[in-house]
Scaffold this active site. Structure first.
Site, short mmCIF file in Angstrom:
data_model
loop_
_atom_site.label_atom_id
_atom_site.label_comp_id
_atom_site.label_asym_id
_atom_site.label_seq_id
_atom_site.Cartn_x
_atom_site.Cartn_y
_atom_site.Cartn_z
CG ASP A 73 -32.40 -52.99 -34.49
OD1 ASP A 73 -32.97 -52.01 -33.97
OD2 ASP A 73 -31.97 -52.97 -35.67
N GLY A 74 -35.23 -53.39 -32.99
CA GLY A 74 -36.62 -53.51 -33.45
C GLY A 74 -37.66 -53.10 -32.42
CG HIS A 94 -37.14 -48.57 -25.96
ND1 HIS A 94 -36.36 -49.21 -26.88
CD2 HIS A 94 -37.23 -47.28 -26.38
CE1 HIS A 94 -35.98 -48.35 -27.82
NE2 HIS A 94 -36.51 -47.17 -27.55
CG ASN A 113 -28.71 -46.13 -29.07
OD1 ASN A 113 -28.55 -47.24 -28.58
ND2 ASN A 113 -29.13 -45.98 -30.32
CG LEU A 164 -20.83 -56.73 -36.96
CD1 LEU A 164 -19.32 -56.89 -36.95
CD2 LEU A 164 -21.43 -57.64 -35.88
CB SER A 165 -24.90 -51.30 -35.36
OG SER A 165 -25.83 -51.39 -36.41
C1 FPP Z 1 -33.00 -50.90 -30.50
O1 FPP Z 1 -34.32 -50.79 -30.96
C2 FPP Z 1 -32.96 -50.99 -29.05
C3 FPP Z 1 -32.36 -50.10 -28.24
C4 FPP Z 1 -31.68 -48.91 -28.76
C5 FPP Z 1 -32.38 -50.21 -26.78
C6 FPP Z 1 -32.42 -51.58 -26.19
C7 FPP Z 1 -33.03 -51.49 -24.85
C8 FPP Z 1 -33.81 -52.41 -24.26
C9 FPP Z 1 -34.06 -53.72 -24.84
C10 FPP Z 1 -34.51 -52.16 -22.96
C11 FPP Z 1 -33.67 -51.78 -21.79
C12 FPP Z 1 -32.46 -52.59 -21.57
C13 FPP Z 1 -32.17 -53.27 -20.44
C14 FPP Z 1 -30.86 -53.95 -20.33
C15 FPP Z 1 -33.08 -53.39 -19.31
P1 FPP Z 1 -34.71 -49.51 -31.81
O2 FPP Z 1 -35.32 -48.52 -30.89
O3 FPP Z 1 -33.55 -49.00 -32.58
O4 FPP Z 1 -35.78 -50.11 -32.78
P2 FPP Z 1 -36.13 -49.63 -34.26
O5 FPP Z 1 -34.88 -49.89 -35.08
O6 FPP Z 1 -37.26 -50.52 -34.64
O7 FPP Z 1 -36.50 -48.20 -34.18
#
Ligand code: FPP
Length: 255
Positions: free
Chosen positions: A22-23, A39, A70, A197-198
């Protein structure tokens, strides 16, 4: 860092680590960048953490890469995440084969775009015989739907006369989960500070140790990972028993 007095009693490394990454969005926002850059950097972190896990012989690593919820993000962001996943699968196949890592997925993967779905299935097939480590991507995943789907399949077995309601117990029920043959996570890490845990591995997380760090996923690196693992190793896992019972169990299994 573990205290000196704890060093002699460190627990082994976790067999299964699961991570809520996350983040990414906040990481990008802090840098006045579009969310997709977060990302993209997050995908680099995925690569680093897989490498370290393999080095440390962590047998199972599960990454929450895309939740069912998502899908309701803006179309452009969902597309970017799908492209990043596609890119990752394309680029990493050689490494997965080289390091004998099996790629697996949990979640409703049929919901992924055709192109991503096909490459994912192909990667899973090509790595199926790799036995050093399992990398499990949770994609279009939701813990509650996993449990409901398992219950539905169990009921179907009963209707077909292959099982009876009295056959339902924790051990038989878990074989209907997508993680059927995967041990429960010993440690669940969540980055970026949220304390929930979402909808991640709800059944499997019953006795998992939780480690929450305020570090955003794109900044989560080898050092941060080692810190989480060391923290875990200093903890006592009691599974509802007393400390004395655990000690007795450990000493009797040693003799
Ligand atoms: C949460 O951060 C992250 C995600 C929803 C996606 C995770 C994806 C990756 C790490 C990259 C691609 C994955 C692979 C396996 C190659 P957020 O967008 O919710 O962050 P925020 O809470 O700060 O908005």
């Amino acid at each position: 860092m573990p205290e000196k007095s704890n060093i002699a009693t460190l627990k082994p490394l976790p067999r299964h680590v699961a991570i809520i990454m996350d983040g990414n969005g906040r990481w990008a926002k802090q840098r006045l960048m579009p969310r997709v850059m977060g990302h993209r950097q997050g995908a680099k972190t995925v690569k680093e953490i897989v490498t370290v896990s393999r080095e440390l012989k962590i047998r199972y690593l599960t990454l929450y890469a895309f939740s069912k919820e998502n899908w309701s993000r803006p179309f452009d962001e969902v597309s970017s995440l799908m492209s990043l996943l596609y890119e990752y699968l394309q680029k990493e196949l050689e490494e997965l084969m080289d390091k004998r890592i099996r790629l697996r997925a949990i979640g409703e993967i049929e919901a992924l775009p055709d192109k991503v779905y096909s490459l994912l299935v192909e990667t899973m097939e090509r790595t199926a015989l790799n036995r050093e480590m399992d990398l499990i991507l949770a994609l279009s995943y939701g813990g509650r739907s996993e449990i409901t789907e398992a219950a539905r399949r169990f009921a179907e077995e009963c209707l077909m006369g292959r099982m009876k309601p009295e056959d339902i117990n924790e051990a038989s029920f878990r074989t209907f989960l997508q993680t059927g043959d995967i041990p429960d996570p010993d440690l669940i890490i969540r980055t970026s500070g949220e304390q929930r845990l979402s909808n991640f591995l709800l059944f499997q997380a019953a006795y998992s140790e939780l480690y929450i760090t305020s570090t955003f996923w794109p900044d989560f690196n080898r050092q941060e990972f080692m810190k989480a693992l060391n923290d875990y190793r200093c903890r006592e896992r009691r599974f509802g028993m007393t400390g004395e019972q655990i000690l007795l169990r450990c000493t009797s299994s040693e003799s």
